[in-house]
Design a protein around this motif. Structure first.
Motif: not given
Length: 408
Positions: A123-127, A134-135, A188-191
């Motif tokens: 998700v953080p890369f292609i979300g 980005h979720r 999740l925190m990266l989102q």
């Protein structure tokens, strides 16, 4: 009178056919499922879904007006009809999952947890970015939130690992599941998604406590939890901003951050005890995310605080029903899996309601089965289906026939 006498045998025969298909004498898979299923739990889930449709219908005009512009007009009931579509798809999913044998449901959860954990890592890369987060993965109507689907599968997987403590209490299952939960929390925190991180963490803690933990380990977990909150405040800007705006709403720069919470309070209390009536709410048109994060407040304006209390009572009844039903269950895995899934619904509802009434900072958390959302509704239905599967009980098996001691 003659017509009545002619119809009565037909009615009796129809009733007999229903009893034959779903009654105790039935040997069909559907009949067996109907005997074993917790019909009270199923009724609570269907009531919440029905209330959710009414709530989305009340909130849809406000959200449609907010997100319409000169180039794109959204019909007033757009979100309601979309939610009807998602509910129509979700209820069959819930019923099918609830019919799975225990082993099949466990395998589904383990495979699903692995698959959606990989998607969560992507998700953080292609979300897809929505409101700065980005979720989501996918495009258009095919967008979905991997964390929503991961929750029920991950909880069952954690329960399966913790259940091995019943075979060997020296297995490091607590450390293993803590590491798995920490990985999910970091992703999740990266989102960023602090609310979902709290749900995963709290449900894991509940499962660890139910599986048995030493006082020393419990103290260590408390220190780690406190340390995690402190670390999030100092090193995670989103968490720091929301905590500051909640604790110090009058400080410079924090007034804008409390707008949603202030509006939610105004909308929630605008209807008083009995509400203004369906479609009569006006304050909701100034509320962001009226159909998702703050739908509980919309219910308060249109249907009153009594309706809000009914929703809270239903979630309490759902969790209580599951834990009471598990009192004489001897299978450690089924106890932990069912308790974890019920805790997920309870924790998520508690966080959403706390935000809406202003006793917790905003977290972007939806209200299960009530808030609008396609992937959320389908994922919740999968979770409820698993919960119904793990709480099935053979009505012919007496309590005295259970073996003593947990079995994994």
């Amino acid at each position: 009178m003659t017509d009545y006498l002619r119809k009565e045998p037909q009615t009796s025969s129809m009733k007999a056919r229903v009893e034959q298909q779903l009654g105790r004498a039935s040997r069909s898979p559907i009949g067996a499922w109907f005997r074993d299923i917790d019909r009270v739990l199923l009724l609570i889930a269907l009531l919440l879904i029905a209330i959710g449709l009414v709530a989305v219908a009340a909130a849809s005009p406000a959200s449609a007006e907010r997100y319409s512009d000169a180039s794109h007009h959204i019909p007033p009931m757009f979100y309601f009809w979309r939610q009807v579509l998602w509910v129509t798809l979700s209820i069959p999913v819930m019923l099918v999952v609830s019919m799975l044998p225990i082993k099949a449901a466990r395998r589904l959860a383990i495979v699903g947890a692995a698959a959606f954990l990989v998607m969560l890592a992507a998700v953080p890369f292609i979300g897809v970015e929505v409101n700065g987060a980005h979720r989501w993965l996918g495009v258009g109507i095919a967008q979905f939130q991997p964390s929503e689907f991961l929750k029920p599968f991950f909880i069952v997987t954690i329960a399966w690992i913790l259940s091995f403590r019943a075979k060997d209490e020296h297995l490091p299952v607590t450390v293993i599941t803590l590491g798995m939960t920490a990985i999910v929390g970091v992703l999740l925190m990266l989102q960023p998604d602090f609310g979902q991180t709290m749900v995963f963490g709290l449900v894991w803690l509940i499962l660890v406590l139910l599986s048995g933990v030493s006082p020393k380990m419990l103290a260590l977990l408390g220190v780690m939890g406190l340390g995690g909150v402190v670390a999030a405040y100092f090193f995670y800007g989103t968490a720091r901003a929301r905590i500051d705006s909640f604790l110090f709403p009058d400080a410079a720069g924090n007034a804008a951050d409390t707008y949603q919470m202030d509006m939610a309070h105004d909308v929630l209390t605008a209807g008083g005890i009995t509400g203004r009536g369906p479609g009569a709410g006006t304050v909701k048109f100034r509320l962001p995310e009226a159909h998702t994060d703050y739908i509980f407040a919309v219910v308060g304006e249109e249907f009153g605080l009594i309706a809000c209390a009914v929703i809270a009572i239903l979630f309490f009844a759902l969790v209580t029903r599951v834990f009471v039903r598990l009192l004489d269950e001897q299978d450690a895995f089924r106890v932990l899996a069912a308790a974890g899934l019920a805790s997920q619904f309870g924790v998520q509802a508690m966080i959403n309601i706390a935000v809406n009434i202003g006793i917790a900072p905003s977290k972007g958390m939806t209200l299960p089965f009530i808030s609008y959302g396609g992937s959320s509704m389908i994922a919740l239905s999968i979770g409820m289906g698993l919960l119904l599967a793990f709480t099935r009980r053979n009505p012919y098996l007496s309590r005295s026939s259970y073996k003593t001691g947990w079995k994994a």
